[in-house]
Motif scaffolding. Structure first.
Motif, PDB file in Angstrom:
ATOM      1  N   VAL A  23       0.819  -1.225   0.000  1.00 18.37           N
ATOM      2  CA  VAL A  23       0.000   0.000   0.000  1.00 18.37           C
ATOM      3  C   VAL A  23       0.846   1.266   0.000  1.00 18.37           C
ATOM      4  O   VAL A  23       0.814   2.052  -0.949  1.00 18.37           O
ATOM      5  CB  VAL A  23      -0.977   0.024   1.205  1.00 18.37           C
ATOM      6  N   VAL A  24       1.601   1.482   1.033  1.00 16.53           N
ATOM      7  CA  VAL A  24       2.283   2.764   1.253  1.00 16.53           C
ATOM      8  C   VAL A  24       3.307   3.078   0.159  1.00 16.53           C
ATOM      9  O   VAL A  24       3.414   4.219  -0.289  1.00 16.53           O
ATOM     10  CB  VAL A  24       2.950   2.787   2.645  1.00 16.53           C
ATOM     11  N   MET A  25       4.026   2.079  -0.299  1.00 19.09           N
ATOM     12  CA  MET A  25       5.109   2.301  -1.262  1.00 19.09           C
ATOM     13  C   MET A  25       4.717   1.964  -2.702  1.00 19.09           C
ATOM     14  O   MET A  25       5.513   2.119  -3.611  1.00 19.09           O
ATOM     15  CB  MET A  25       6.327   1.455  -0.868  1.00 19.09           C
ATOM     16  N   CYS A  26       3.484   1.538  -2.920  1.00 14.37           N
ATOM     17  CA  CYS A  26       3.044   1.048  -4.227  1.00 14.37           C
ATOM     18  C   CYS A  26       2.259   2.110  -4.984  1.00 14.37           C
ATOM     19  O   CYS A  26       1.212   2.555  -4.534  1.00 14.37           O
ATOM     20  CB  CYS A  26       2.200  -0.208  -4.034  1.00 14.37           C
ATOM     21  N   VAL A  27       2.762   2.479  -6.144  1.00  9.43           N
ATOM     22  CA  VAL A  27       2.197   3.566  -6.926  1.00  9.43           C
ATOM     23  C   VAL A  27       0.772   3.263  -7.411  1.00  9.43           C
ATOM     24  O   VAL A  27      -0.032   4.176  -7.560  1.00  9.43           O
ATOM     25  CB  VAL A  27       3.122   3.928  -8.116  1.00  9.43           C
TER      26      VAL A  27
ATOM     27  N   ALA B 206      -2.470   4.808   0.202  1.00 13.56           N
ATOM     28  CA  ALA B 206      -1.943   4.314  -1.072  1.00 13.56           C
ATOM     29  C   ALA B 206      -0.982   5.301  -1.709  1.00 13.56           C
ATOM     30  O   ALA B 206      -1.225   6.506  -1.733  1.00 13.56           O
ATOM     31  CB  ALA B 206      -3.084   4.020  -2.026  1.00 13.56           C
ATOM     32  N   ALA B 207       0.128   4.750  -2.185  1.00 16.17           N
ATOM     33  CA  ALA B 207       1.108   5.493  -2.966  1.00 16.17           C
ATOM     34  C   ALA B 207       1.649   6.723  -2.250  1.00 16.17           C
ATOM     35  O   ALA B 207       1.957   7.724  -2.880  1.00 16.17           O
ATOM     36  CB  ALA B 207       0.542   5.862  -4.334  1.00 16.17           C
ATOM     37  N   LYS B 208       1.770   6.652  -0.952  1.00 13.91           N
ATOM     38  CA  LYS B 208       2.393   7.758  -0.217  1.00 13.91           C
ATOM     39  C   LYS B 208       3.808   7.974  -0.756  1.00 13.91           C
ATOM     40  O   LYS B 208       4.256   9.100  -0.909  1.00 13.91           O
ATOM     41  CB  LYS B 208       2.426   7.441   1.276  1.00 13.91           C
ATOM     42  N   TYR B 209       4.467   6.869  -1.049  1.00 12.87           N
ATOM     43  CA  TYR B 209       5.775   6.901  -1.709  1.00 12.87           C
ATOM     44  C   TYR B 209       5.645   6.115  -3.005  1.00 12.87           C
ATOM     45  O   TYR B 209       5.061   5.046  -3.029  1.00 12.87           O
ATOM     46  CB  TYR B 209       6.851   6.262  -0.828  1.00 12.87           C
ATOM     47  N   LYS B 210       6.175   6.627  -4.069  1.00 16.81           N
ATOM     48  CA  LYS B 210       6.067   5.969  -5.368  1.00 16.81           C
ATOM     49  C   LYS B 210       7.345   5.182  -5.657  1.00 16.81           C
ATOM     50  O   LYS B 210       8.079   5.489  -6.578  1.00 16.81           O
ATOM     51  CB  LYS B 210       5.753   7.001  -6.428  1.00 16.81           C
ATOM     52  N   ASP B 211       7.579   4.147  -4.821  1.00 18.99           N
ATOM     53  CA  ASP B 211       8.796   3.347  -4.911  1.00 18.99           C
ATOM     54  C   ASP B 211       8.609   2.065  -5.693  1.00 18.99           C
ATOM     55  O   ASP B 211       9.541   1.582  -6.340  1.00 18.99           O
ATOM     56  CB  ASP B 211       9.284   2.963  -3.512  1.00 18.99           C
ATOM     57  N   LEU B 212       7.414   1.487  -5.614  1.00 24.35           N
ATOM     58  CA  LEU B 212       7.150   0.174  -6.191  1.00 24.35           C
ATOM     59  C   LEU B 212       5.938   0.235  -7.103  1.00 24.35           C
ATOM     60  O   LEU B 212       5.066   1.076  -6.936  1.00 24.35           O
ATOM     61  CB  LEU B 212       6.872  -0.850  -5.090  1.00 24.35           C
ATOM     62  N   GLU B 213       5.900  -0.701  -8.042  1.00 18.13           N
ATOM     63  CA  GLU B 213       4.734  -0.857  -8.898  1.00 18.13           C
ATOM     64  C   GLU B 213       4.295  -2.314  -8.841  1.00 18.13           C
ATOM     65  O   GLU B 213       5.126  -3.218  -8.955  1.00 18.13           O
ATOM     66  CB  GLU B 213       5.068  -0.483 -10.335  1.00 18.13           C
ATOM     67  N   ARG B 214       3.015  -2.527  -8.655  1.00 23.65           N
ATOM     68  CA  ARG B 214       2.475  -3.891  -8.693  1.00 23.65           C
ATOM     69  C   ARG B 214       2.330  -4.275 -10.157  1.00 23.65           C
ATOM     70  O   ARG B 214       1.633  -3.608 -10.920  1.00 23.65           O
ATOM     71  CB  ARG B 214       1.129  -3.942  -7.986  1.00 23.65           C
ATOM     72  N   VAL B 215       2.994  -5.348 -10.555  1.00 24.05           N
ATOM     73  CA  VAL B 215       2.986  -5.768 -11.955  1.00 24.05           C
ATOM     74  C   VAL B 215       2.256  -7.085 -12.162  1.00 24.05           C
ATOM     75  O   VAL B 215       2.130  -7.555 -13.295  1.00 24.05           O
ATOM     76  CB  VAL B 215       4.420  -5.862 -12.519  1.00 24.05           C
ATOM     77  N   GLY B 216       1.771  -7.680 -11.094  1.00 23.44           N
ATOM     78  CA  GLY B 216       1.033  -8.930 -11.151  1.00 23.44           C
ATOM     79  C   GLY B 216       0.553  -9.275  -9.762  1.00 23.44           C
ATOM     80  O   GLY B 216       0.804  -8.534  -8.807  1.00 23.44           O
TER      81      GLY B 216
END
Length: 78
Positions: free
Chosen positions: A50-54, A61-71
């Motif tokens: 949640v917190v790091m996932c764009v 959600a997306a407090k930090y844009k460090d990760l992307e869920r790709v699957g």
């Protein structure tokens, strides 16, 4: 070191292990537990999903844009 900083360190290491540079939240949790992290599993999981996932959904959600869920439970560093 914050939970986010530790996750980023582990994610960098994990992303080097696969050709597609992805990893799971479980991979992060296991690696951090192996390093004897001070953070609870629930905190780590919440940060990754949640917190790091764009592209996460929710209040933090997306407090930090460090990760992307790709699957399904699969992430990559941005």
């Amino acid at each position: 070191m914050s939970c986010r900083e530790e996750i980023l360190q582990v994610a960098r290491l994990l992303s080097r292990r696969r050709p597609d540079r992805t990893f799971t939240a479980d991979d992060v949790l296991t690696a951090m537990e192996d390093r004897q992290t001070k953070f609870l599993a629930s905190t780590i999981w919440y940060h990754v999903t949640v917190v790091m996932c764009v592209n996460a959904v929710g209040r933090d959600a997306a407090k930090y844009k460090d990760l992307e869920r790709v699957g399904r439970n699969r992430y990559r560093l941005l």
